[in-house]
Design a protein around this motif. Structure first.
Motif, PDB file in Angstrom:
ATOM      1  N   SER A 191      -8.231  42.693   1.832  1.00  0.00           N
ATOM      2  CA  SER A 191      -7.827  43.232   3.132  1.00  0.00           C
ATOM      3  C   SER A 191      -8.099  44.724   3.225  1.00  0.00           C
ATOM      4  O   SER A 191      -8.574  45.221   4.250  1.00  0.00           O
ATOM      5  CB  SER A 191      -6.338  42.953   3.385  1.00  0.00           C
ATOM      6  N   THR A 192      -7.814  45.460   2.149  1.00  0.00           N
ATOM      7  CA  THR A 192      -8.010  46.904   2.189  1.00  0.00           C
ATOM      8  C   THR A 192      -9.476  47.295   2.018  1.00  0.00           C
ATOM      9  O   THR A 192      -9.811  48.481   2.117  1.00  0.00           O
ATOM     10  CB  THR A 192      -7.171  47.586   1.102  1.00  0.00           C
ATOM     11  N   ALA A 193     -10.355  46.324   1.750  1.00  0.00           N
ATOM     12  CA  ALA A 193     -11.795  46.586   1.705  1.00  0.00           C
ATOM     13  C   ALA A 193     -12.485  46.173   2.999  1.00  0.00           C
ATOM     14  O   ALA A 193     -13.696  46.356   3.131  1.00  0.00           O
ATOM     15  CB  ALA A 193     -12.429  45.839   0.530  1.00  0.00           C
ATOM     16  N   CYS A 194     -11.722  45.639   3.953  1.00  0.00           N
ATOM     17  CA  CYS A 194     -12.289  45.075   5.181  1.00  0.00           C
ATOM     18  C   CYS A 194     -12.296  46.121   6.296  1.00  0.00           C
ATOM     19  O   CYS A 194     -11.222  46.586   6.713  1.00  0.00           O
ATOM     20  CB  CYS A 194     -11.476  43.856   5.607  1.00  0.00           C
ATOM     21  N   PRO A 195     -13.463  46.510   6.820  1.00  0.00           N
ATOM     22  CA  PRO A 195     -13.505  47.479   7.926  1.00  0.00           C
ATOM     23  C   PRO A 195     -12.753  47.007   9.169  1.00  0.00           C
ATOM     24  O   PRO A 195     -12.148  47.821   9.863  1.00  0.00           O
ATOM     25  CB  PRO A 195     -15.009  47.628   8.206  1.00  0.00           C
ATOM     26  N   ARG A 240     -11.090  38.953  15.039  1.00  0.00           N
ATOM     27  CA  ARG A 240     -11.619  40.285  14.758  1.00  0.00           C
ATOM     28  C   ARG A 240     -12.375  40.308  13.433  1.00  0.00           C
ATOM     29  O   ARG A 240     -12.897  41.353  13.036  1.00  0.00           O
ATOM     30  CB  ARG A 240     -10.495  41.313  14.744  1.00  0.00           C
ATOM     31  N   CYS A 241     -12.423  39.185  12.755  1.00  0.00           N
ATOM     32  CA  CYS A 241     -13.281  39.072  11.566  1.00  0.00           C
ATOM     33  C   CYS A 241     -14.725  39.017  12.031  1.00  0.00           C
ATOM     34  O   CYS A 241     -15.110  38.124  12.789  1.00  0.00           O
ATOM     35  CB  CYS A 241     -12.931  37.818  10.773  1.00  0.00           C
ATOM     36  N   HIS A 242     -15.544  39.960  11.589  1.00  0.00           N
ATOM     37  CA  HIS A 242     -16.953  40.021  11.984  1.00  0.00           C
ATOM     38  C   HIS A 242     -17.877  39.577  10.855  1.00  0.00           C
ATOM     39  O   HIS A 242     -19.062  39.914  10.852  1.00  0.00           O
ATOM     40  CB  HIS A 242     -17.311  41.439  12.430  1.00  0.00           C
ATOM     41  N   THR A 243     -17.334  38.845   9.900  1.00  0.00           N
ATOM     42  CA  THR A 243     -18.120  38.285   8.788  1.00  0.00           C
ATOM     43  C   THR A 243     -18.879  39.380   8.047  1.00  0.00           C
ATOM     44  O   THR A 243     -20.059  39.214   7.714  1.00  0.00           O
ATOM     45  CB  THR A 243     -19.091  37.193   9.292  1.00  0.00           C
ATOM     46  N   ILE A 244     -18.217  40.486   7.797  1.00  0.00           N
ATOM     47  CA  ILE A 244     -18.821  41.563   7.010  1.00  0.00           C
ATOM     48  C   ILE A 244     -18.876  41.170   5.530  1.00  0.00           C
ATOM     49  O   ILE A 244     -19.769  41.576   4.791  1.00  0.00           O
ATOM     50  CB  ILE A 244     -18.024  42.866   7.205  1.00  0.00           C
ATOM     51  N   LEU A 245     -17.904  40.353   5.114  1.00  0.00           N
ATOM     52  CA  LEU A 245     -17.819  39.775   3.770  1.00  0.00           C
ATOM     53  C   LEU A 245     -17.535  40.806   2.673  1.00  0.00           C
ATOM     54  O   LEU A 245     -17.800  40.543   1.495  1.00  0.00           O
ATOM     55  CB  LEU A 245     -19.086  38.974   3.425  1.00  0.00           C
TER      56      LEU A 245
END
Length: 291
Positions: A191-195, A240-245
């Motif tokens: 979670s804390t790595a997710c933009p 709001r998840c943009h699949t940045i992964l």
């Protein structure tokens, strides 16, 4: 006859050549001796006395001989704490199970207890990002766990009874759907790595919470699927998840939150349906045996 003799001769010559090849001694090239690595490291650790203190955040250098401590980053932190007892960090299990020792090491989130000490001469240790720092490497996890608690992370049955009275059965195939989900230790590295979590942290639930939401929705023993999906039908909570992964790259347990969120989105939007349970969950319980 001549062709048969020719074939036989070719076969004999092939066997002889193979015998010579395997019987010949192979030349072993001598390996160059490894250069000794300097065991001394400089650990640059984030230090902050807290909001009530008037001091500003700073980076403090600690010169440490890593040959005199364990192989993991947590061992180095414990050794540094012996040198400076004022250093504060969380730890508990030392086996990657509790998830309490999450830190940002060399720019990447990890669990200190299962991450080897890097070979770099200078090692930077920071708190996990996008969290209010309480002191040093200890961050405030209140918002993270509030979002987690909001998904009701437990089995919900329609026939409520005394706790422990019933056992709920599950087939092997249904249980296999939970593999890669229940292993999450809620360390919040993902979670804390997710933009998206950085930008919309107040409304977007984050990878860890959504992975657990999918885990309880897909559980064949749970009977509150529709309500769970209804609560997630929001522009921000899941979508709001943009699949940045980044979540998948950061997970110290090797899980794939991005895939779980993608499957969860399909369930929320109605593109997929929850598979039916292979067996009756109450097959081994008293009410089922009386039928």
């Amino acid at each position: 006859m001549k062709s048969f003799r020719k074939l036989l001769d070719n076969r004999n010559s092939l066997c002889i050549s193979l015998t010579k090849f395997y019987s010949a001694e192979k030349k072993v090239t001598p390996t160059k001796p490894k250069q000794p690595v300097d065991p001394r490291r400089i650990f640059k650790v984030y230090r902050f006395g807290g909001i009530l203190s008037k001091e500003k955040p700073k980076m403090v250098n600690y010169d440490l001989d890593v040959s005199k401590c364990g192989r993991m980053v947590l061992d180095a932190l414990i050794k540094i704490k012996d040198m400076d007892p004022t250093l504060v960090f969380r730890r508990s299990c030392r086996e990657g199970i509790c998830g309490s020792c999450a830190i940002n090491l060399q720019g990447s989130n990890c669990l200190a207890c299962i991450t080897p000490i890097p070979p770099d001469k200078v090692i930077t240790i920071l708190p996990i990002p996008h969290m209010y720092v309480i002191r040093d490497l200890v961050v405030d996890m209140t918002h993270f766990f509030d979002a987690y608690n909001s998904i009701r992370p437990y089995l919900i049955r329609l026939n409520k009874g005394p706790i422990g009275k019933y056992q709920y059965a599950q087939s092997i195939n249904d249980n296999a759907k939970l593999v890669g989900l229940y292993e999450c230790v809620l360390c919040s590295c993902c979670s804390t790595a997710c933009p998206s979590y950085w930008w919309n942290g107040r409304r977007f639930m984050g990878p860890a919470t959504l992975l657990h939401a999918y885990r309880w929705i897909i559980d064949s023993r749970d009977e509150d699927t529709e309500q769970r999906l209804h609560e997630l039908r929001d522009d921000f909570k899941a979508f709001r998840c943009h699949t940045i992964l980044n979540c998948t790259l950061a997970c110290p347990k090797g899980l794939h939150p991005g895939l779980a969120i993608a499957k969860l989105k399909r369930l929320i939007s109605g593109l997929d349906k929850k598979p039916l349970s292979e067996i009756n969950a109450m097959v081994h319980s008293e009410p089922a045996s009386k039928v």
